[in-house]
Write a protein that holds these residues in place. Structure first.
Motif, PDB file in Angstrom:
ATOM      1  N   THR A 175      -3.378  -2.714   3.163  1.00  0.00           N
ATOM      2  CA  THR A 175      -2.943  -1.391   2.693  1.00  0.00           C
ATOM      3  C   THR A 175      -2.568  -1.413   1.215  1.00  0.00           C
ATOM      4  OG1 THR A 175      -0.649  -1.749   3.384  1.00  0.00           O
ATOM      5  CG2 THR A 175      -2.109  -0.679   4.972  1.00  0.00           C
ATOM      6  N   LEU A 176      -2.309  -2.617   0.690  1.00  0.00           N
ATOM      7  CA  LEU A 176      -2.013  -2.744  -0.741  1.00  0.00           C
ATOM      8  C   LEU A 176      -3.265  -3.029  -1.568  1.00  0.00           C
ATOM      9  CD1 LEU A 176       1.272  -4.841  -0.443  1.00  0.00           C
ATOM     10  CD2 LEU A 176       1.060  -2.418  -1.027  1.00  0.00           C
ATOM     11  N   GLY A 177      -4.426  -3.054  -0.891  1.00  0.00           N
ATOM     12  CA  GLY A 177      -5.690  -3.200  -1.602  1.00  0.00           C
ATOM     13  C   GLY A 177      -6.286  -4.594  -1.604  1.00  0.00           C
ATOM     14  N   THR A 196      -0.607  -5.135   6.348  1.00  0.00           N
ATOM     15  CA  THR A 196       0.237  -4.759   5.207  1.00  0.00           C
ATOM     16  C   THR A 196      -0.363  -5.176   3.874  1.00  0.00           C
ATOM     17  OG1 THR A 196       1.585  -6.753   5.481  1.00  0.00           O
ATOM     18  CG2 THR A 196       2.375  -4.756   6.542  1.00  0.00           C
ATOM     19  N   LEU A 197      -1.120  -6.262   3.848  1.00  0.00           N
ATOM     20  CA  LEU A 197      -1.758  -6.659   2.586  1.00  0.00           C
ATOM     21  C   LEU A 197      -2.995  -5.811   2.313  1.00  0.00           C
ATOM     22  CD1 LEU A 197      -1.329 -10.546   2.781  1.00  0.00           C
ATOM     23  CD2 LEU A 197       0.029  -8.900   1.486  1.00  0.00           C
ATOM     24  N   ALA A 209      -5.111 -11.937  -1.394  1.00  0.00           N
ATOM     25  CA  ALA A 209      -3.747 -11.592  -1.801  1.00  0.00           C
ATOM     26  C   ALA A 209      -3.057 -12.778  -2.457  1.00  0.00           C
ATOM     27  CB  ALA A 209      -2.944 -11.121  -0.588  1.00  0.00           C
TER      28      ALA A 209
END
Length: 117
Positions: free
Chosen positions: A74-76, A71-72, A83
């Motif tokens: 996918t946020l770049g 999930t992190l 993150a």
């Protein structure tokens, strides 16, 4: 968003709003001795609550990069450390420490939904 997330965000927002002005205009020399002692103790207590949340949240970052969906990622974000460091303006070393400590303290959730140690 979960109910816990909603309540937490609301309370944190309230605390920021309530404390921004008094902290911004804090003049410790103007406090009486009893006020100084009380405020010093209370700020320390508040700081420990914030530190506990900071560590717990950072400890979750590694879990969010593992499994079928990163999930992190996918946020770049390149990693959990990236993150936490980016989102908190902490250095990589501090982000790694927070993740390590938080990961060792946080409980997990099993496939049945039960908490794991």
């Amino acid at each position: 968003m979960s109910r816990q997330g909603e309540v937490l965000q609301e309370r944190i927002g309230d605390a920021i709003e309530l404390l921004t002005d008094p902290v911004g205009t804090l003049a410790p020399s103007r406090l009486t001795a009893p006020e100084y002692i009380t405020v010093l103790r209370d700020v320390e207590h508040l700081s420990r609550l914030v530190d506990a949340a900071r560590i717990a949240l950072a400890g979750e970052a590694e879990k969010r990069t593992q499994g079928p969906i990163d999930t992190l990622g996918t946020l770049g974000f390149a990693s959990a450390v990236d993150a936490v460091a980016t989102l908190t303006s902490a250095g990589d070393r501090d982000a790694k420490r927070r993740i390590r400590i938080g990961g060792s303290l946080n409980t997990g959730t099993s496939l049945t939904g039960a908490e794991t140690g």
